[in-house]
Design an enzyme around this catalytic site. Structure first.
Site, mmCIF file in Angstrom:
data_model
loop_
_atom_site.group_PDB
_atom_site.id
_atom_site.type_symbol
_atom_site.label_atom_id
_atom_site.label_comp_id
_atom_site.label_asym_id
_atom_site.label_seq_id
_atom_site.Cartn_x
_atom_site.Cartn_y
_atom_site.Cartn_z
ATOM 1 N N SER A 121 -16.042 0.451 -12.058
ATOM 2 C CA SER A 121 -16.266 1.210 -10.795
ATOM 3 C C SER A 121 -17.743 1.570 -10.752
ATOM 4 C CB SER A 121 -15.327 2.249 -10.554
ATOM 5 O OG SER A 121 -15.037 2.821 -11.761
ATOM 6 N N HIS A 142 -15.683 -5.558 -7.704
ATOM 7 C CA HIS A 142 -14.919 -4.421 -7.593
ATOM 8 C C HIS A 142 -14.003 -4.135 -6.655
ATOM 9 C CE1 HIS A 142 -15.665 0.216 -6.887
ATOM 10 N NE2 HIS A 142 -14.634 0.218 -7.727
ATOM 11 N N GLU A 154 -16.369 -5.403 -3.492
ATOM 12 C CA GLU A 154 -17.894 -5.371 -3.657
ATOM 13 C C GLU A 154 -18.283 -6.198 -4.943
ATOM 14 O OE1 GLU A 154 -18.846 -0.510 -2.761
ATOM 15 O OE2 GLU A 154 -18.542 -1.521 -5.064
ATOM 16 N N ASN A 193 -18.377 3.711 -4.348
ATOM 17 C CA ASN A 193 -18.345 5.141 -5.183
ATOM 18 C C ASN A 193 -19.379 6.064 -5.275
ATOM 19 O OD1 ASN A 193 -15.575 4.573 -5.860
ATOM 20 N ND2 ASN A 193 -16.392 3.527 -7.839
HETATM 21 N N1 3HC Z 1 1.386 -2.434 -1.738
HETATM 22 C C1 3HC Z 1 2.198 -2.444 -0.668
HETATM 23 N N2 3HC Z 1 2.641 -1.558 0.312
HETATM 24 C C2 3HC Z 1 2.069 -0.281 0.037
HETATM 25 C C3 3HC Z 1 1.116 -0.128 -1.195
HETATM 26 C C4 3HC Z 1 1.227 -1.243 -2.073
HETATM 27 N N3 3HC Z 1 0.399 -1.078 -3.210
HETATM 28 N N4 3HC Z 1 0.570 1.188 -1.414
HETATM 29 C C5 3HC Z 1 1.294 1.721 -0.320
HETATM 30 N N5 3HC Z 1 2.079 0.808 0.567
HETATM 31 C C6 3HC Z 1 2.821 1.297 1.953
HETATM 32 C C7 3HC Z 1 3.312 2.534 1.843
HETATM 33 O O1 3HC Z 1 4.731 2.545 1.064
HETATM 34 C C8 3HC Z 1 3.715 2.656 3.287
HETATM 35 O O2 3HC Z 1 4.972 2.023 3.473
HETATM 36 P P1 3HC Z 1 5.972 2.405 4.743
HETATM 37 O O3 3HC Z 1 5.392 1.953 5.908
HETATM 38 O O4 3HC Z 1 7.193 1.660 4.130
HETATM 39 O O5 3HC Z 1 6.248 4.042 4.439
HETATM 40 C C9 3HC Z 1 2.599 1.678 3.847
HETATM 41 O O6 3HC Z 1 1.927 1.158 2.857
HETATM 42 C C10 3HC Z 1 1.679 2.586 4.599
HETATM 43 O O7 3HC Z 1 1.093 3.655 3.786
HETATM 44 P P2 3HC Z 1 1.010 5.041 4.711
HETATM 45 O O8 3HC Z 1 2.115 5.553 5.428
HETATM 46 O O9 3HC Z 1 0.481 6.041 3.546
HETATM 47 O O10 3HC Z 1 0.045 4.799 5.788
HETATM 48 P P3 3HC Z 1 -1.773 4.559 5.742
HETATM 49 O O11 3HC Z 1 -1.729 4.098 7.029
HETATM 50 O O12 3HC Z 1 -2.388 5.660 5.516
HETATM 51 O O13 3HC Z 1 -2.032 3.562 4.597
HETATM 52 C C11 3HC Z 1 -3.592 3.410 2.721
HETATM 53 C C12 3HC Z 1 -2.139 3.714 3.124
HETATM 54 C C13 3HC Z 1 -3.972 2.049 3.125
HETATM 55 C C14 3HC Z 1 -3.446 3.693 1.416
HETATM 56 C C15 3HC Z 1 -4.468 4.349 3.438
HETATM 57 O O14 3HC Z 1 -4.111 5.747 3.302
HETATM 58 C C16 3HC Z 1 -5.743 4.267 2.973
HETATM 59 O O15 3HC Z 1 -6.757 3.282 3.161
HETATM 60 N N6 3HC Z 1 -6.386 5.189 2.087
HETATM 61 C C17 3HC Z 1 -7.620 5.348 1.505
HETATM 62 C C18 3HC Z 1 -7.575 4.353 0.344
HETATM 63 C C19 3HC Z 1 -9.015 4.455 -0.311
HETATM 64 O O16 3HC Z 1 -9.960 4.963 0.104
HETATM 65 N N7 3HC Z 1 -9.278 3.392 -1.337
HETATM 66 C C20 3HC Z 1 -10.574 3.490 -2.017
HETATM 67 C C21 3HC Z 1 -10.538 4.520 -3.250
HETATM 68 S S1 3HC Z 1 -12.017 4.380 -4.056
HETATM 69 C C22 3HC Z 1 -11.601 3.214 -5.074
HETATM 70 O O17 3HC Z 1 -10.526 2.685 -5.242
HETATM 71 C C23 3HC Z 1 -12.738 2.730 -6.137
HETATM 72 C C24 3HC Z 1 -12.441 3.185 -7.420
HETATM 73 O O18 3HC Z 1 -13.563 2.511 -8.386
HETATM 74 C C25 3HC Z 1 -12.390 4.741 -7.916
#
Ligand code: 3HC
Length: 382
Positions: A121, A142, A154, A193
């Site tokens: 990352s 990434h 990425e 990041n």
């Molecule tokens: N597989 C399948 N389904 C999943 C899942 C997975 N891994 N994770 C979550 N879901 C499901 C949930 O259980 C939920 O199911 P449900 O409808 O039955 O309750 C459904 O997806 C939708 O989840 P939410 O109700 O929480 O709704 P959202 O619309 O908010 O979507 C999300 C969830 C896509 C995680 C959204 O909140 C999001 O985009 N969050 C931001 C994530 C982000 O920024 N990621 C990047 C972080 S930085 C990074 O990763 C880099 C690293 O190097 C640090």
């Protein structure tokens, strides 16, 4: 991408198991390797949970679910894991010493044809590549958490990466149904990041300096900055261990990129990693995916102008320094962090002058990390 058929994923944690799953969903045969069987068992349980979710939502059929699982083999034996592998994707914890040991093993057993990719990352791709026998066929891929749902990957070439390897990597990501974005410079934090990690620290400073609450900031981030999760909620979801390590790496590479807040180190040292350990900024009860109930901004009013300004400043730095252009930056924020509005549209809604003035004030009070970037200043003039 016809040359890639079998993929080895090294490390079965949060990212590794997700990368294995999305690759298997695209039809690739996967060997998922970790050092202990218990990690692999937990990875398979998470993959099953995720596939069940997708099945219940009719995104895949039961037959497809079984076929996907059938394409994922697991092993603790590195030699077996690398047999006949076309692509290795390494997703082990962010520690250069550990990565060196892992790549020594990979180099010992990988066949000549195998391409190397790291899901690091924040560590410099050129530096990791230099630990291996094939820096010219090494690339950063990434993924974002959760890889099953986030569309962005990425793609980061190192100094010696050959152009045809970059092309192969881009089409591989397309073949997963994901969207690759090229990070044109191997900069600290790459694109996302470089914005996300410093923003967590900045939110902690806002908490302290503005005498406000976690939920006030989180609801403002969700409602006014159009993030799908609050910034503290997202930090907990990502893992404070991941954030702390990424911070230290970024800070050691560039003191101006992040202003570490002691609260992050404290949470890390107390083992409060977020969702995975039950405590972080918030408390969690479930073992699997759990959302924080963030009340609306009307109940807890907070103006996130400092966070908008800080995020926009790091975004501007990326553009000024040729890591990406504005179109790719906004695309990355949408696909990698789920932003529902363009960052520079949010800037516009505040007025660029207010954003620049906020940064100047912060720089005066708290140091150079806040000095407005050239790209913002140039936009102010135009
Ligand atoms: N597989 C399948 N389904 C999943 C899942 C997975 N891994 N994770 C979550 N879901 C499901 C949930 O259980 C939920 O199911 P449900 O409808 O039955 O309750 C459904 O997806 C939708 O989840 P939410 O109700 O929480 O709704 P959202 O619309 O908010 O979507 C999300 C969830 C896509 C995680 C959204 O909140 C999001 O985009 N969050 C931001 C994530 C982000 O920024 N990621 C990047 C972080 S930085 C990074 O990763 C880099 C690293 O190097 C640090």
């Amino acid at each position: 991408m016809s040359s890639i058929k079998k993929i080895t994923v090294i490390g079965s944690g949060t990212m590794g198991h997700g990368i294995a799953q999305v690759s298997a969903m695209a039809g690739y045969n996967i060997l998922l390797r970790d050092v202990e069987q218990k990690f692999l068992d937990s990875a398979i349980a998470k993959i099953k949970w995720s596939l069940e979710k997708l099945f219940k939502k009719q995104k895949i059929t039961e037959m497809e679910m079984q076929n996907i699982l059938g394409r994922i083999q697991v092993t603790t034996d590195l030699k077996e894991g690398l047999q006949n592998s076309d692509l290795v994707i390494e997703a082990v914890p962010e520690d250069l010493v550990l990565k060196k040991i892992v790549y020594e093993g990979i180099d010992e057993f990988a066949e000549g044809k195998t391409l190397y990719a790291s899901n690091t990352s924040t560590l410099p791709i050129t530096e990791i590549a230099s630990l291996t026998s094939r820096p010219d066929r090494f690339i950063g891929l990434h993924f974002f958490n959760p890889p099953q749902l986030m569309q962005l990957v990425e793609v980061i070439p190192g100094r010696e990466t050959k152009t045809n390897v970059v092309d192969t990597a881009m089409s591989f990501i397309n073949s997963l149904g994901k969207q690759p974005i090229l990070c044109r410079r191997d900069v600290a934090g790459f694109i996302i990041n470089r914005i996300f990690i410093p923003l967590v620290h900045e939110a902690a400073y806002c908490l302290e300096r503005d005498h406000t609450s976690l939920v006030a900031i989180d609801s403002a981030v969700k409602e006014k900055m159009k993030f799908p999760m609050g910034i503290f909620e997202l930090a907990d979801y990502t893992g404070l261990d991941v954030i702390y390590k990424a911070t230290m790496i970024m800070y050691s590479r560039d003191k101006r990129v992040v202003n570490p807040h002691p609260m992050i180190q404290k949470l890390f040292e107390e083992g409060k990693y977020g969702q995975k350990s039950g405590y972080g900024f918030y408390e969690y009860k479930k073992e699997q995916y759990e959302r924080v109930n963030v009340p609306t901004n009307e109940i807890h009013p907070y103006d996130p102008i400092k966070l908008v300004a800080f995020a926009a400043n790091n975004a501007s730095w990326l553009i000024s320094n040729g890591a990406c252009d504005r179109i790719d930056l906004e695309k990355a924020l949408k696909l990698g962090m789920g932003l529902r509005a363009e960052l520079f549209e949010t800037v516009k809604s505040y007025g660029i002058e207010s954003i620049v003035n906020t940064l100047r004030q912060l720089a005066q009070e708290n140091g150079v990390v806040y000095e407005p970037d050239k790209y913002l200043i140039d936009n102010l003039k135009s």
